[in-house]
Design an enzyme around this catalytic site. Structure first.
Site, PDB file in Angstrom:
ATOM      1  N   HIS A  30       0.838  -1.201   0.000  1.00 11.12           N
ATOM      2  CA  HIS A  30       0.000   0.000   0.000  1.00 11.12           C
ATOM      3  C   HIS A  30       0.872   1.250   0.000  1.00 11.12           C
ATOM      4  O   HIS A  30       0.620   2.196  -0.750  1.00 11.12           O
ATOM      5  CB  HIS A  30      -0.896   0.056   1.253  1.00 11.12           C
ATOM      6  CG  HIS A  30      -1.945  -0.986   1.337  1.00 11.12           C
ATOM      7  ND1 HIS A  30      -2.095  -1.770   2.459  1.00 11.12           N
ATOM      8  CD2 HIS A  30      -2.903  -1.373   0.475  1.00 11.12           C
ATOM      9  CE1 HIS A  30      -3.126  -2.590   2.279  1.00 11.12           C
ATOM     10  NE2 HIS A  30      -3.626  -2.380   1.071  1.00 11.12           N
TER      11      HIS A  30
ATOM     12  N   LYS B  18     -17.937  -6.493   6.994  1.00 11.77           N
ATOM     13  CA  LYS B  18     -16.659  -7.097   7.357  1.00 11.77           C
ATOM     14  C   LYS B  18     -16.241  -6.625   8.737  1.00 11.77           C
ATOM     15  O   LYS B  18     -16.340  -5.451   9.051  1.00 11.77           O
ATOM     16  CB  LYS B  18     -15.566  -6.660   6.370  1.00 11.77           C
ATOM     17  CG  LYS B  18     -15.555  -7.364   5.063  1.00 11.77           C
ATOM     18  CD  LYS B  18     -14.363  -6.868   4.266  1.00 11.77           C
ATOM     19  CE  LYS B  18     -14.010  -7.790   3.142  1.00 11.77           C
ATOM     20  NZ  LYS B  18     -12.858  -7.282   2.385  1.00 11.77           N
TER      21      LYS B  18
ATOM     22  N   ARG C 244      -1.570  -6.044  -8.588  1.00 12.24           N
ATOM     23  CA  ARG C 244      -0.581  -7.062  -8.258  1.00 12.24           C
ATOM     24  C   ARG C 244      -0.492  -8.129  -9.338  1.00 12.24           C
ATOM     25  O   ARG C 244       0.571  -8.675  -9.587  1.00 12.24           O
ATOM     26  CB  ARG C 244      -0.934  -7.732  -6.932  1.00 12.24           C
ATOM     27  CG  ARG C 244      -0.877  -6.797  -5.749  1.00 12.24           C
ATOM     28  CD  ARG C 244      -1.444  -7.453  -4.535  1.00 12.24           C
ATOM     29  NE  ARG C 244      -2.889  -7.636  -4.740  1.00 12.24           N
ATOM     30  CZ  ARG C 244      -3.755  -7.986  -3.816  1.00 12.24           C
ATOM     31  NH1 ARG C 244      -3.340  -8.233  -2.601  1.00 12.24           N
ATOM     32  NH2 ARG C 244      -5.032  -8.113  -4.079  1.00 12.24           N
TER      33      ARG C 244
ATOM     34  N   SER D 215      -3.240  -7.441   2.891  1.00 12.27           N
ATOM     35  CA  SER D 215      -3.482  -7.351   4.329  1.00 12.27           C
ATOM     36  C   SER D 215      -3.984  -8.675   4.889  1.00 12.27           C
ATOM     37  O   SER D 215      -3.588  -9.095   5.972  1.00 12.27           O
ATOM     38  CB  SER D 215      -4.503  -6.248   4.629  1.00 12.27           C
ATOM     39  OG  SER D 215      -4.009  -4.990   4.263  1.00 12.27           O
TER      40      SER D 215
END
Length: 162
Positions: free
Chosen positions: A17, A41, A90, A127
């Site tokens: 990040h 979440k 990514r 994460s």
């Protein structure tokens, strides 16, 4: 003034990040980091804790503002007159999902999305993966800022003691 937003849950912020935020801060006058709230979440860290960690780790850049947001990212952009979203990619799988989001966002409000390839060093990093590996007692200190690592180890120990 050129402005952009880097959105995410940042639970917790990783070196991946930070790589994207730092690079965006070199391209834009102001970079807003939007900590997106998903009530479905349960995060490891509260929104306030995430904001605090991001502010501390991004203080060196000087042009990063951190805020939380609940709702559509394009509304965050509209309210602050931000014309661009910066997203790190990514892998190809990220692109498939992010392209759909970018097209939807542009169609809704005209906000552009810029894709920045992550450094190969962080191409596997998330994460979720950091939290999972750390929860098994493995060292993730090279994947997150030192202060974040300290807080992650403390939080996982608190959870284990419950």
């Amino acid at each position: 003034m050129r402005r952009a937003v880097c959105p995410g849950s940042f639970d917790p912020i990783t070196n991946g990040h930070l790589d994207i935020i730092e690079r965006a801060s070199q391209l834009y006058d102001v970079v807003h980091v939007a900590v997106l709230i998903n009530k479905n979440k349960q995060g490891l860290f509260t929104i306030e804790e995430r904001i605090e960690m991001i502010e501390e780790t991004c203080a060196q850049y000087g042009n990063v503002k951190v805020e939380s947001h609940h709702g559509l990212l394009v509304d965050f952009c509209r309210d602050r007159e931000i014309p661009a979203i910066v997203k790190g990619l990514r892998a190809v799988s990220d692109f498939d999902y992010e392209l759909q989001m970018a097209q939807m966002n542009r169609g809704l409000t005209g906000v552009e999305t810029l894709f920045v390839p992550t450094s190969p060093t962080y191409s596997f990093l998330s994460s979720t993966l950091v939290k999972e590996v750390a929860s098994y007692g493995r060292d993730v200190s090279h994947l997150i800022p030192p202060m974040v690592h300290h807080r992650l180890v403390e939080r996982l120990a608190e959870r284990a003691a419950q």
